[in-house]
Design a protein around this motif. Sequence first.
Motif, PDB file in Angstrom:
ATOM      1  N   GLU A  49      -4.304  -4.742  -6.362  1.00  0.00           N
ATOM      2  CA  GLU A  49      -4.283  -4.375  -4.941  1.00  0.00           C
ATOM      3  C   GLU A  49      -3.985  -2.891  -4.783  1.00  0.00           C
ATOM      4  OE1 GLU A  49      -1.474  -6.809  -2.866  1.00  0.00           O
ATOM      5  OE2 GLU A  49      -2.622  -8.613  -3.334  1.00  0.00           O
ATOM      6  N   MET A  50      -2.993  -2.423  -5.571  1.00  0.00           N
ATOM      7  CA  MET A  50      -2.604  -1.022  -5.430  1.00  0.00           C
ATOM      8  C   MET A  50      -3.737  -0.108  -5.864  1.00  0.00           C
ATOM      9  SD  MET A  50       1.001   0.586  -6.460  1.00  0.00           S
ATOM     10  CE  MET A  50       1.858  -0.476  -5.333  1.00  0.00           C
ATOM     11  N   GLU A  51      -4.463  -0.517  -6.910  1.00  0.00           N
ATOM     12  CA  GLU A  51      -5.585   0.307  -7.356  1.00  0.00           C
ATOM     13  C   GLU A  51      -6.646   0.409  -6.270  1.00  0.00           C
ATOM     14  OE1 GLU A  51      -6.873  -1.112 -11.192  1.00  0.00           O
ATOM     15  OE2 GLU A  51      -5.453   0.306 -12.080  1.00  0.00           O
ATOM     16  N   ALA A  52      -6.921  -0.703  -5.627  1.00  0.00           N
ATOM     17  CA  ALA A  52      -7.910  -0.690  -4.545  1.00  0.00           C
ATOM     18  C   ALA A  52      -7.451   0.241  -3.435  1.00  0.00           C
ATOM     19  CB  ALA A  52      -8.102  -2.111  -4.011  1.00  0.00           C
ATOM     20  N   LYS A  53      -6.134   0.142  -3.114  1.00  0.00           N
ATOM     21  CA  LYS A  53      -5.592   0.992  -2.046  1.00  0.00           C
ATOM     22  C   LYS A  53      -5.706   2.464  -2.428  1.00  0.00           C
ATOM     23  CE  LYS A  53      -1.838  -1.617  -0.319  1.00  0.00           C
ATOM     24  NZ  LYS A  53      -0.381  -1.629  -0.253  1.00  0.00           N
ATOM     25  N   LEU A  54      -5.358   2.749  -3.718  1.00  0.00           N
ATOM     26  CA  LEU A  54      -5.416   4.128  -4.200  1.00  0.00           C
ATOM     27  C   LEU A  54      -6.830   4.673  -4.099  1.00  0.00           C
ATOM     28  CD1 LEU A  54      -3.209   4.378  -7.384  1.00  0.00           C
ATOM     29  CD2 LEU A  54      -3.220   5.942  -5.456  1.00  0.00           C
ATOM     30  N   ALA A  91      -9.187   3.727  -2.134  1.00  0.00           N
ATOM     31  CA  ALA A  91      -9.534   3.959  -0.726  1.00  0.00           C
ATOM     32  C   ALA A  91      -8.898   5.250  -0.232  1.00  0.00           C
ATOM     33  CB  ALA A  91      -9.057   2.777   0.112  1.00  0.00           C
ATOM     34  N   ALA A  92      -7.624   5.462  -0.610  1.00  0.00           N
ATOM     35  CA  ALA A  92      -6.925   6.652  -0.138  1.00  0.00           C
ATOM     36  C   ALA A  92      -7.555   7.911  -0.723  1.00  0.00           C
ATOM     37  CB  ALA A  92      -5.450   6.574  -0.533  1.00  0.00           C
TER      38      ALA A  92
END
Lengths: 121, 242
Positions: A15-20, A22-23
Amino acid sequence: MSNHDPEGARRGVEEMEAKLKAARAANPKPSHNEAPSNVMSQRQTGVAYRVLVDMIAGLLVGGFLGYWLDRWLGWAPYSLVTGLVLGFVAGANNAWRAIRAYSKDAAVTGSGGDDGNRRLP
Amino acid sequence: MHSPMEQFEIKRLLHLNLFGIDASFTNSSTWMIIAVILATAVFVWGMRQRALVPGKLQSVAELGYEFIAGMVRDNVGDGGKKYFPFILTLFIFILFCNVLGMVPYSFTPTSHIVVTFAMAAFVFVGVTLIGFARHGVHFLSLFVPKGVPFALLLLLVPIEIISYFIRPFSLSIRLFANMLAGHTMLKVFGGFVVMLGIIGGWAPLAFIVVFTGLELLIAFLQAYVFAILTCLYLNDAIHLHH
């Protein structure tokens, strides 16, 4: 999140990788040369401190050694003068070595592009 | 008005006399112990969860570890791994002493040359012993530059030897002088604020704010320089070239 739940931790990482991602897509990196020049300037400050103190410490150690020899063997003032000169040369030698190592690294990493004045013979 | 050097005064908190040597417990020892306890707390408490995605404190602990691990890898190379715990300890201890010194009413142990010279002398003797243990008498070739005619060697070898013996002094003087000068400067400008009062005191106050930031940078930078120079000296002793 704890280590007792490896599945949950892995999902968290995904999840964090996906968020990163996107950011990162939302905010493209600032100009690329900013980061390395900053790192380099920190090293430059370090080298500057080394050079400064190396030369002073050389004089101090040489002077102290000469003074002590004068007191001990009564060679005043010749060993003090010799000690000061040798200490200065040794300190300059240390400083020169620091600068040479730094400029070699700077030439290899190539930060500063074809900034010729950073390269030493 | 207090003297700017008053902050460096050693105060005995617990009188202790060991075989005629004054081994009193001082404010300097107190702050060194606080630094050790805090550093241990950051690492032990920060790593207690061993989370895959680190929390705040764990990030700090990992950052410090990786920073020094990279430094040892880059500057010493193979054979340096053994000494990584020592260099990490040295770096973290100096960093905490320096940064804790920025706390008002605290004391900076690294502003005393006894403390910094003790550390530098330990590094110097240790590195020299490592060099002799690894290479035996061949370690002395460190003092003989290659490809130099014999007549010049008579001049160059003493210079190389003095250069080598300057190391502990430059290492300790650098750290101690930086901490001493920075803290004295802060105190002097603090005195200016009081002297100039409500009308003119704002300019030195603004300077202090900026200078405190710079001091924090120097606190880190000096710990970094101490650690990286230890790495470089170790590299010389292990690989015998410069």
